[in-house]
Motif scaffolding. Sequence first.
Motif, PDB file in Angstrom:
ATOM      1  N   GLY A  88       0.266  -1.151  -0.090  1.00  0.00           N
ATOM      2  CA  GLY A  88      -0.094   0.345   0.226  1.00  0.00           C
ATOM      3  C   GLY A  88       0.899   1.472   0.047  1.00  0.00           C
ATOM      4  N   TYR A  89       1.964   1.518   0.569  1.00  0.00           N
ATOM      5  CA  TYR A  89       2.575   2.568   0.717  1.00  0.00           C
ATOM      6  C   TYR A  89       3.195   3.004  -0.391  1.00  0.00           C
ATOM      7  CZ  TYR A  89       1.766   3.745   6.110  1.00  0.00           C
ATOM      8  OH  TYR A  89       1.183   4.178   6.739  1.00  0.00           O
ATOM      9  N   GLU A  90       3.924   1.739  -1.496  1.00  0.00           N
ATOM     10  CA  GLU A  90       4.369   1.853  -2.572  1.00  0.00           C
ATOM     11  C   GLU A  90       3.408   2.001  -3.197  1.00  0.00           C
ATOM     12  OE1 GLU A  90       7.633   1.378  -4.270  1.00  0.00           O
ATOM     13  OE2 GLU A  90       7.760  -0.240  -2.752  1.00  0.00           O
ATOM     14  N   ALA A  91       2.213   1.965  -3.930  1.00  0.00           N
ATOM     15  CA  ALA A  91       0.882   2.583  -3.866  1.00  0.00           C
ATOM     16  C   ALA A  91       1.348   4.503  -3.931  1.00  0.00           C
ATOM     17  CB  ALA A  91      -0.197   1.675  -3.730  1.00  0.00           C
ATOM     18  N   ARG A  94       3.802   5.821  -5.063  1.00  0.00           N
ATOM     19  CA  ARG A  94       3.426   6.970  -7.037  1.00  0.00           C
ATOM     20  C   ARG A  94       2.362   6.864  -7.153  1.00  0.00           C
ATOM     21  NH1 ARG A  94       7.132   2.175  -9.341  1.00  0.00           N
ATOM     22  NH2 ARG A  94       7.920   0.430  -7.650  1.00  0.00           N
ATOM     23  N   GLY A  95       2.065   7.972  -5.903  1.00  0.00           N
ATOM     24  CA  GLY A  95       1.100   8.821  -6.645  1.00  0.00           C
ATOM     25  C   GLY A  95      -0.303   9.103  -6.407  1.00  0.00           C
ATOM     26  N   ALA A  96      -1.004   7.655  -5.842  1.00  0.00           N
ATOM     27  CA  ALA A  96      -2.168   7.278  -5.443  1.00  0.00           C
ATOM     28  C   ALA A  96      -3.007   8.399  -4.409  1.00  0.00           C
ATOM     29  CB  ALA A  96      -2.110   5.971  -5.034  1.00  0.00           C
ATOM     30  N   ALA A  97      -3.944   8.428  -5.141  1.00  0.00           N
ATOM     31  CA  ALA A  97      -4.713   9.595  -4.361  1.00  0.00           C
ATOM     32  C   ALA A  97      -4.964   9.611  -2.899  1.00  0.00           C
ATOM     33  CB  ALA A  97      -5.951   9.960  -5.336  1.00  0.00           C
ATOM     34  N   LYS A  98      -5.675   7.727  -2.745  1.00  0.00           N
ATOM     35  CA  LYS A  98      -5.578   7.569  -1.291  1.00  0.00           C
ATOM     36  C   LYS A  98      -5.895   5.991  -1.098  1.00  0.00           C
ATOM     37  CE  LYS A  98     -10.799   6.866   1.353  1.00  0.00           C
ATOM     38  NZ  LYS A  98     -11.546   6.753   1.506  1.00  0.00           N
ATOM     39  N   VAL A  99      -5.542   5.676   0.096  1.00  0.00           N
ATOM     40  CA  VAL A  99      -4.847   4.660   0.546  1.00  0.00           C
ATOM     41  C   VAL A  99      -5.605   3.721   0.948  1.00  0.00           C
ATOM     42  CG1 VAL A  99      -2.837   2.512   0.562  1.00  0.00           C
ATOM     43  CG2 VAL A  99      -2.571   4.728  -1.533  1.00  0.00           C
ATOM     44  N   VAL A 100      -6.483   3.282   1.653  1.00  0.00           N
ATOM     45  CA  VAL A 100      -6.469   2.158   2.810  1.00  0.00           C
ATOM     46  C   VAL A 100      -6.111   1.169   3.204  1.00  0.00           C
ATOM     47  CG1 VAL A 100      -9.129   1.401   4.196  1.00  0.00           C
ATOM     48  CG2 VAL A 100      -8.932   3.023   2.435  1.00  0.00           C
ATOM     49  N   LEU A 101      -5.232   0.866   4.426  1.00  0.00           N
ATOM     50  CA  LEU A 101      -4.257  -0.267   4.971  1.00  0.00           C
ATOM     51  C   LEU A 101      -5.109  -0.740   5.702  1.00  0.00           C
ATOM     52  CD1 LEU A 101      -1.067   1.413   4.857  1.00  0.00           C
ATOM     53  CD2 LEU A 101      -1.642  -0.103   3.155  1.00  0.00           C
ATOM     54  N   ILE A 102      -5.898  -2.094   5.716  1.00  0.00           N
ATOM     55  CA  ILE A 102      -6.932  -2.630   5.943  1.00  0.00           C
ATOM     56  C   ILE A 102      -5.887  -3.784   6.779  1.00  0.00           C
ATOM     57  CG2 ILE A 102      -9.054  -4.017   6.822  1.00  0.00           C
ATOM     58  CD1 ILE A 102      -9.526  -1.723   5.393  1.00  0.00           C
ATOM     59  N   GLY A 120       5.012  11.651   6.807  1.00  0.00           N
ATOM     60  CA  GLY A 120       4.053  12.363   6.364  1.00  0.00           C
ATOM     61  C   GLY A 120       2.870  12.405   5.490  1.00  0.00           C
ATOM     62  N   ALA A 121       2.002  10.808   5.556  1.00  0.00           N
ATOM     63  CA  ALA A 121       1.157  10.472   4.297  1.00  0.00           C
ATOM     64  C   ALA A 121      -0.332  10.645   4.788  1.00  0.00           C
ATOM     65  CB  ALA A 121       1.850   9.349   3.794  1.00  0.00           C
ATOM     66  N   GLN A 122      -0.127  11.012   5.794  1.00  0.00           N
ATOM     67  CA  GLN A 122      -1.954  11.255   6.534  1.00  0.00           C
ATOM     68  C   GLN A 122      -3.352  11.657   5.725  1.00  0.00           C
ATOM     69  OE1 GLN A 122       0.673  12.442   8.408  1.00  0.00           O
ATOM     70  NE2 GLN A 122       0.695  12.619  10.433  1.00  0.00           N
ATOM     71  N   ASP A 123      -2.280  12.375   4.998  1.00  0.00           N
ATOM     72  CA  ASP A 123      -4.015  13.271   3.417  1.00  0.00           C
ATOM     73  C   ASP A 123      -3.615  12.304   2.910  1.00  0.00           C
ATOM     74  OD1 ASP A 123      -1.184  13.098   2.878  1.00  0.00           O
ATOM     75  OD2 ASP A 123      -1.368  15.176   1.580  1.00  0.00           O
ATOM     76  N   ARG A 124      -2.929  11.102   2.407  1.00  0.00           N
ATOM     77  CA  ARG A 124      -3.338  10.069   1.193  1.00  0.00           C
ATOM     78  C   ARG A 124      -3.047   8.964   1.705  1.00  0.00           C
ATOM     79  NH1 ARG A 124       0.411   9.731  -2.779  1.00  0.00           N
ATOM     80  NH2 ARG A 124       1.927  10.775  -1.168  1.00  0.00           N
TER      81      ARG A 124
END
Length: 222
Positions: A88-91, A94-102, A120-124
Amino acid sequence: MPSSTRSSTRSATRPPQRPAQRPAPAARPAGEVRLIGGQWKRSKLAVPDRPGLRPTPDRVRETLYNWLGQDLSGWQVVDAYAGSGALGYEAASRGAAKVVLIEQDNVLVQSLAAAAQRLGAQDRVQVVRADALAWLRGQPAQAWDLVLLDPPFGLGLDGPALQAARRVVRDDGYLYLESGQPLDEAGAAALGLRLHRNGRAGMVHFHLLTPLPVAFAKVEPQ
């Protein structure tokens, strides 16, 4: 008595030496993986020592994102069974607007959240503690561009999770499956999916799948 005999006598009566005591083994340290592309290339993710946790190897992640293309700008991504969060962090890198980690394991959830703060990725990146299958079943249909599935190998190919993911991924989206056994074209078709690409690295089989048209798919009802 000859001197050689005296020497042998002294050796015979000398008390045996005790073997040197080995130091107690140190506690097993937490491991780490590195992101291999994008904004956070070479950044490290912690890999806590948790039962069954096996982060996706670098080689496999590199192959997957070569298949998908290096730029995922604007994509909506779910990393089910997130574990270390490497997929998920790899996505997100690479610019993914939203990534949800379950993830269900609380130790891993805390590690994933710490990584989001450090990068600093809390926004995405959103970390959710939940059962992956139940969470997927609760999502609206065709809401995601990419669903990443890396379930524990003990679950086999985990057909229910694939069916749930098939329902929530967009018609032009992708599903990624990592497993201890291969999924062939017939098995994928039975789940409403087409085997787009696949590979193997050691004991790890990995597959990139796309949805079949609904008319040909047996999709789990919502």
